[in-house]
Design a protein around this motif. Structure first.
Motif, PDB file in Angstrom:
ATOM      1  N   ALA A  42       0.826  -1.206   0.000  1.00 34.06           N
ATOM      2  CA  ALA A  42       0.000   0.000   0.000  1.00 34.06           C
ATOM      3  C   ALA A  42       0.861   1.256   0.000  1.00 34.06           C
ATOM      4  O   ALA A  42       0.578   2.225  -0.726  1.00 34.06           O
ATOM      5  CB  ALA A  42      -0.929  -0.011   1.208  1.00 34.06           C
ATOM      6  N   LEU A 259      -2.457  -3.816  -5.825  1.00 35.85           N
ATOM      7  CA  LEU A 259      -3.429  -3.361  -4.833  1.00 35.85           C
ATOM      8  C   LEU A 259      -4.850  -3.491  -5.370  1.00 35.85           C
ATOM      9  O   LEU A 259      -5.772  -3.901  -4.652  1.00 35.85           O
ATOM     10  CB  LEU A 259      -3.134  -1.908  -4.463  1.00 35.85           C
ATOM     11  CG  LEU A 259      -3.709  -1.391  -3.134  1.00 35.85           C
ATOM     12  CD1 LEU A 259      -3.200  -2.229  -1.971  1.00 35.85           C
ATOM     13  CD2 LEU A 259      -3.362   0.072  -2.946  1.00 35.85           C
ATOM     14  N   ALA A 260      -5.036  -3.163  -6.659  1.00 33.23           N
ATOM     15  CA  ALA A 260      -6.356  -3.330  -7.277  1.00 33.23           C
ATOM     16  C   ALA A 260      -6.758  -4.807  -7.302  1.00 33.23           C
ATOM     17  O   ALA A 260      -7.920  -5.162  -7.038  1.00 33.23           O
ATOM     18  CB  ALA A 260      -6.338  -2.759  -8.698  1.00 33.23           C
ATOM     19  N   LEU A 262      -5.735  -7.079  -5.209  1.00 33.72           N
ATOM     20  CA  LEU A 262      -6.031  -7.469  -3.831  1.00 33.72           C
ATOM     21  C   LEU A 262      -7.447  -7.072  -3.443  1.00 33.72           C
ATOM     22  O   LEU A 262      -8.141  -7.806  -2.724  1.00 33.72           O
ATOM     23  CB  LEU A 262      -5.014  -6.818  -2.889  1.00 33.72           C
ATOM     24  CG  LEU A 262      -4.925  -7.379  -1.473  1.00 33.72           C
ATOM     25  CD1 LEU A 262      -4.582  -8.861  -1.491  1.00 33.72           C
ATOM     26  CD2 LEU A 262      -3.885  -6.609  -0.677  1.00 33.72           C
ATOM     27  N   LEU A 263      -7.903  -5.930  -3.930  1.00 33.73           N
ATOM     28  CA  LEU A 263      -9.285  -5.518  -3.664  1.00 33.73           C
ATOM     29  C   LEU A 263     -10.274  -6.497  -4.311  1.00 33.73           C
ATOM     30  O   LEU A 263     -11.329  -6.785  -3.739  1.00 33.73           O
ATOM     31  CB  LEU A 263      -9.517  -4.101  -4.188  1.00 33.73           C
ATOM     32  CG  LEU A 263      -8.771  -2.982  -3.451  1.00 33.73           C
ATOM     33  CD1 LEU A 263      -9.014  -1.641  -4.131  1.00 33.73           C
ATOM     34  CD2 LEU A 263      -9.191  -2.923  -1.988  1.00 33.73           C
ATOM     35  N   VAL A 266     -10.398  -9.540  -2.049  1.00 31.43           N
ATOM     36  CA  VAL A 266     -11.233  -9.239  -0.866  1.00 31.43           C
ATOM     37  C   VAL A 266     -12.710  -9.263  -1.243  1.00 31.43           C
ATOM     38  O   VAL A 266     -13.551  -9.783  -0.495  1.00 31.43           O
ATOM     39  CB  VAL A 266     -10.829  -7.880  -0.272  1.00 31.43           C
ATOM     40  CG1 VAL A 266     -11.803  -7.471   0.830  1.00 31.43           C
ATOM     41  CG2 VAL A 266      -9.418  -7.940   0.281  1.00 31.43           C
ATOM     42  N   GLY A 267     -13.025  -8.717  -2.416  1.00 24.41           N
ATOM     43  CA  GLY A 267     -14.403  -8.738  -2.880  1.00 24.41           C
ATOM     44  C   GLY A 267     -14.919 -10.147  -3.101  1.00 24.41           C
ATOM     45  O   GLY A 267     -16.066 -10.466  -2.759  1.00 24.41           O
TER      46      GLY A 267
END
Length: 564
Positions: A42, A259-260, A262-263, A266-267
């Protein structure tokens, strides 16, 4: 006597409390080790300029996100169909060969995704033996007259990944079908519902939580893949991370894409949990009985055996035969390359070190959860397992950022104090690879060991304490001996996963260090398939070990269900 007891009691409790806090502190350190790469990722992503974000959103992310979503949807549907149908087939019907099919359907797990892409690129090559045989049967003479659609495509990638990853759905769904009450099936049949309708209206709705978990695991493996997607020309976000970092030497840009991604992960986890948030299933184990397979005729039995064998043939037998044939040809032509011995040593050394570290941290996290049950230990357990959800490329970038910072700090300190340069102490020694593998697979270690410890009655802990053993002594003399099977199974799974792992090893290995996986990737990227066949065959042979373990667990599960 009563006085001595009154004195000893509080002292034992106090000692246990202090020891429990110590184990909890060690568990917090293990969780911090896992979380640090995510935090570093991050921070590195924030270094990118606003212009870089604009470039990513305009030219990189749209294509990568589109291909990733299409691939996830396709693989999710295919694994759901293959996993649930094969699980129902071997659970609901009794036919010759069913017992063999039950464990053979696990075999595609032994073929990593990048190996199946590597194998089929050569098997289905336009001038290969398969297409040559088809042209001979049809009366064509050259690829210009007839050729199959190019496997280097989105459809080809979906098919290959689906036929390798469907066991992630098959395993939990079959376990759910086995434990379903036969009374419910009989009640449905008495109401006039056919065997086929029972699957859609009773069995499948009850098994939806298991199907959702299996699909989520398959999609996690799809997101982790870099070799198969790159070989097959699919530009996923994982491939974009790799090319942005290695080809363009743009670490902030790669961090932002990571990072995108990883989102998205998580979603996926959030959607999977939301989909089964209200799922509940209860049955009286004393009165219910397991689902009894229905005998079928010989003709139908042969048809079911053929249907169940297709995923095995495509997902394991065909690539395994190809690798065996090519490895034998290579051995006859040039023997075993000396490189393979060095690669075997590197592969086993890295996997062994990572397994020892991962199992040690897993023991700490699992035992802290047992000693100090509550929100704190549960939170630390969850934090220590988040690395398994992150693709290897994401973990690799986070580890690079963290360890590169430590390397710079140590080097600067050594120069200031001693006048010497330590260089790349972590990044150049292979410690980065071990760290990344630990972060990736600590979930397997902690989860497996925690499950093994949960089967040990707390009464044994209390008995050990009354005999004067500390929590550490109880751990050594009671828990370790009784949970050897769980620890060994977790160690085996971690070891094999470390050997198969490509993205983290490919990105973080020291210079001039090759493993079986990186050797195979390099040869496949150059198109020299025969050179890597022995390494690929070695990976598949080693990967069969956890499949054998899973098949034994599945057999035990069926025996328990039958006893009920």
């Amino acid at each position: 006597m009563s006085a001595s007891k009154s004195v000893a009691g509080p002292s034992v409790v106090s000692h246990a409390g202090r020891s429990g806090r110590n184990w909890l502190a060690l568990s917090a350190i293990a969780a911090l080790i896992v979380v640090l790469p995510v935090a570093g990722l991050a921070l590195e992503a924030l270094k990118g300029s606003t212009g870089l974000w604009a470039h990513l959103f305009s030219s990189v992310l749209p294509v990568a996100l589109r291909d990733t979503v299409i691939l996830l949807v396709g693989v999710g549907l295919l694994t759901a169909v293959l996993g649930t149908t094969t699980a129902w087939l071997v659970t609901a019907y009794d036919f010759p060969g069913r017992r063999l099919l039950e464990w053979a359907l696990l075999l595609p797990l032994a073929v990593p995704t990048y190996i199946i892409a590597y194998a089929y690129l050569d098997i289905l090559h336009p001038i290969g033996s398969v297409q040559g045989a088809i042209r001979w049967v049809l009366g064509y003479e050259s690829p210009r007259q007839f050729r199959l659609p190019d496997i280097r495509s989105m459809i080809g990638c979906i098919l290959l990944l689906g036929f390798v990853l469907y066991p992630y759905v098959y395993i939990p769904t079959r376990a759910m079908f086995i434990t379903q009450s036969g009374n419910l099936i009989d009640a449905a049949r008495t109401l006039g519902i056919s065997r086929r309708a029972v699957f859609w209206r009773v069995a499948l709705p009850l098994a939806r939580p298991a199907v959702a978990v299996g699909i989520a695991l398959a999609l996690m493996e799809t997101l982790n893949d870099v070799g198969a997607a790159e070989f097959l020309g699919v530009r996923t976000m994982t491939v974009s991370i790799y090319t942005t970092w290695i080809t363009r030497t743009d670490l902030p840009g790669a961090s932002q894409i990571a990072l995108a991604l990883l989102l998205i992960v998580v979603g996926l986890v959030a959607v999977e949990r939301w989909a089964r948030r209200k799922q509940r299933y209860a049955t009286d184990a004393r009165r219910s009985r397991g689902l009894k397979p229905q005998k079928v005729s010989a003709v139908n039995g042969m048809l079911l055996l053929f249907m169940g064998s297709v995923p095995i043939l495509l997902g394991f037998v065909a690539p395994a035969l190809y690798l065996t044939t090519e490895a034998w040809k290579r051995y006859q032509f040039a023997g075993v390359s000396p490189r393979l011995l060095n690669e075997a040593i590197s592969t086993i050394t890295i996997a062994t070190l990572a397994t020892v570290v991962t199992i040690s941290l897993g023991l700490v996290v699992a035992y802290a959860t047992r000693l100090r049950p509550g929100k704190a230990s549960a939170t630390l357990l969850r934090l220590s397992t988040v690395g398994y959800a992150a693709p290897g490329t994401v973990v690799a970038i986070g580890v690079l950022i963290v360890l590169a910072g430590f390397d710079r700090f140590i080097d600067r300190t050594a120069l200031d104090w001693c006048g010497i340069s330590t260089g790349l102490l972590f990044m150049g020694s292979g410690a980065a690879v071990v760290y990344a593998l630990t972060v990736r697979f600590l979930a397997i270690s902690a989860g497996g060991i925690e499950a093994g410890l949960s089967r040990i009655p707390m009464s044994l802990d209390h008995a050990s304490r009354t005999l004067g053993q500390s929590p550490a002594g109880t751990f050594r003399h009671v828990h370790l001996p009784l949970s050897k099977a769980a620890i060994s199974a977790a160690a085996l799974l971690v070891f094999v996963d470390c050997i198969k792992e490509l993205p983290a090893t490919l990105l973080l290995r020291p210079l001039n260090v090759e493993t079986f996986a990186t050797h195979l990737y390099g040869e496949a990227a150059r198109g020299t398939y025969e050179e890597a066949s022995i390494a690929a065959l070695a990976i598949v042979a080693i990967s069969v070990l956890p499949v054998i373990l899973l098949s034994r667990i599945g057999t035990a599960g069926r025996s328990v269900a039958a006893d009920r």
